[in-house]
Design an enzyme around this catalytic site. Structure first.
Site, PDB file in Angstrom:
ATOM      1  N   ASN A 112       0.848  -1.197   0.000  1.00 29.43           N
ATOM      2  CA  ASN A 112       0.000   0.000   0.000  1.00 29.43           C
ATOM      3  C   ASN A 112       0.878   1.240   0.000  1.00 29.43           C
ATOM      4  OD1 ASN A 112      -2.380   1.631   0.397  1.00 29.43           O
ATOM      5  ND2 ASN A 112      -1.857   1.788   2.567  1.00 29.43           N
ATOM      6  N   SER A 141       4.855   6.750   2.306  1.00 26.97           N
ATOM      7  CA  SER A 141       5.439   5.455   2.659  1.00 26.97           C
ATOM      8  C   SER A 141       4.779   4.360   1.826  1.00 26.97           C
ATOM      9  CB  SER A 141       5.161   5.119   4.131  1.00 26.97           C
ATOM     10  OG  SER A 141       5.441   6.213   4.974  1.00 26.97           O
ATOM     11  N   ASP A 150      -2.444   0.505   8.159  1.00 27.47           N
ATOM     12  CA  ASP A 150      -1.202   1.233   7.856  1.00 27.47           C
ATOM     13  C   ASP A 150      -0.033   0.850   8.773  1.00 27.47           C
ATOM     14  OD1 ASP A 150      -2.601   2.603   5.874  1.00 27.47           O
ATOM     15  OD2 ASP A 150      -3.206   4.194   7.235  1.00 27.47           O
TER      16      ASP A 150
HETATM   17  C1  GAR Z   1      -2.824   9.030  -2.581  1.00 24.91           C
HETATM   18  O1  GAR Z   1      -2.326  10.201  -1.986  1.00 24.91           O
HETATM   19  C2  GAR Z   1      -2.629   7.848  -1.652  1.00 24.91           C
HETATM   20  O2  GAR Z   1      -1.425   7.893  -0.928  1.00 24.91           O
HETATM   21  C3  GAR Z   1      -3.801   8.003  -0.737  1.00 24.91           C
HETATM   22  O3  GAR Z   1      -4.869   8.369  -1.586  1.00 24.91           O
HETATM   23  C4  GAR Z   1      -4.345   9.089  -2.700  1.00 24.91           C
HETATM   24  C5  GAR Z   1      -4.847   8.443  -3.960  1.00 24.91           C
HETATM   25  O4  GAR Z   1      -4.516   9.219  -5.080  1.00 24.91           O
HETATM   26  N1  GAR Z   1      -4.070   6.787  -0.037  1.00 24.91           N
HETATM   27  C6  GAR Z   1      -4.586   6.751   1.183  1.00 24.91           C
HETATM   28  O5  GAR Z   1      -4.885   7.744   1.806  1.00 24.91           O
HETATM   29  C7  GAR Z   1      -4.789   5.359   1.735  1.00 24.91           C
HETATM   30  N2  GAR Z   1      -4.899   5.398   3.146  1.00 24.91           N
HETATM   31  P1  GAR Z   1      -4.677   8.608  -6.541  1.00 24.91           P
HETATM   32  O6  GAR Z   1      -6.075   8.017  -6.625  1.00 24.91           O
HETATM   33  O7  GAR Z   1      -4.505   9.797  -7.453  1.00 24.91           O
HETATM   34  O8  GAR Z   1      -3.618   7.580  -6.736  1.00 24.91           O
END
Ligand code: GAR
Length: 192
Positions: A112, A141, A150
Site C-alpha cells: 500500500n 510510505s 497502515d
Molecule cells: C494518494 O495520496 C494515496 O497515498 C492516498 O490516496 C491518494 C490516492 O490518489 N491513499 C490513502 O490515503 C490510503 N490510506 P490517486 O487516486 O490519485 O492515486
C-alpha cells in the site's frame, strides 16, 4: 515474494477508489523493461472512481466490487485474482480496509502507499493533521499490508518539506508527486 527469473513480469492487480494517478503511474512504469511487473487487473470498490478510465486507455480488465459485504466480496475478488494469475496486489488510494482473512490469503503480497511518514499519521486526513501539529516534514510510505491499518513493514519512504504556506491541498499535491517516484521503485525493490 518469489524472485523474478528471466524476462517474465509478475502479474499485479491495482486496487483503487478515486482518481487513480498512482494507478496511471504504475502502469506507465510497468511498460519499462527493467520494472519487473505488469498491471493485469484494476479493482475498484466504486463505479465512481475516476481512475477506472485507465482500464479503457490501457486495455486492462477492471472489476467493480463494492466491498460492503466483506465475506462475499473477498470470495469474488479472490476468484478474479486467481483467474488472472495475480501474484501481487498494490493498493493505490483504495479507501476500504481489507479483511484479515483476505490479507492472510495474500500474506506478504499486498502493498500500500500512504501519504505520511509512517508510523506517523495512519488513517485519514494525514495532511491536515501533520500541518496542525506543526510538522516540518511530511512524505509518503510504501509498506506491506497486514490486518492492522497502515502498520506493516515499510519498504520505502520519501520526505518533503512542509512550508508555512502549505495547505492540506498543496501538501497533498507535493506528496503525490513523490508517491509517483517511490511506488514503482518499491515494487522493484521487493521483486528483485
Ligand atoms: C494518494 O495520496 C494515496 O497515498 C492516498 O490516496 C491518494 C490516492 O490518489 N491513499 C490513502 O490515503 C490510503 N490510506 P490517486 O487516486 O490519485 O492515486
Amino acid at each position: 515474494m518469489k524472485k523474478l527469473t528471466g524476462p517474465k513480469k509478475i502479474k499485479t492487480a491495482v486496487f483503487i477508489s478515486g482518481k487513480g494517478s498512482n494507478l496511471n503511474n504504475l502502469i506507465k512504469f510497468s511498460k519499462f523493461k527493467n520494472y519487473p511487473y505488469s498491471v493485469d487487473l484494476i479493482i475498484s470498490n466504486t463505479n465512481k472512481a475516476k481512475g477506472l478510465k485507465y482500464s479503457k486507455k490501457y486495455g486492462i480488465e477492471k472489476k467493480i466490487i463494492s466491498y460492503d459485504k466483506k465475506v462475499k466480496s473477498d470470495k469474488k475478488i479472490l476468484y478474479f485474482l486467481k483467474q488472472k494469475k495475480i501474484k501481487l496486489i498494490c493498493l493505490a488510494g483504495f479507501m476500504k480496509i481489507l479483511s484479515s482473512n483476505f490479507v492472510k490469503k495474500f500474506k506478504g503480497n499486498i502493498i500500500n502507499i500512504h501519504p505520511s511518514l509512517l508510523p506517523k499519521y495512519k488513517g485519514l486526513n494525514s495532511h491536515i493533521r501533520a500541518i496542525k501539529n506543526g510538522e516540518k516534514f511530511s512524505g509518503c510510505s510504501v509498506h506491506h499490508v497486514t490486518s492492522k491499518l497502515d502498520s506493516g513493514k515499510i519498504i520505502l519512504q520519501k520526505k518533503v518539506k512542509i512550508s508555512k504556506k502549505d495547505t492540506a491541498f498543496s501538501l497533498a499535491k507535493k506528496v503525490l508527486k513523490i508517491e509517483h517516484l517511490i511506488y514503482p521503485a518499491a515494487i522493484k525493490k521487493i521483486l528483485n
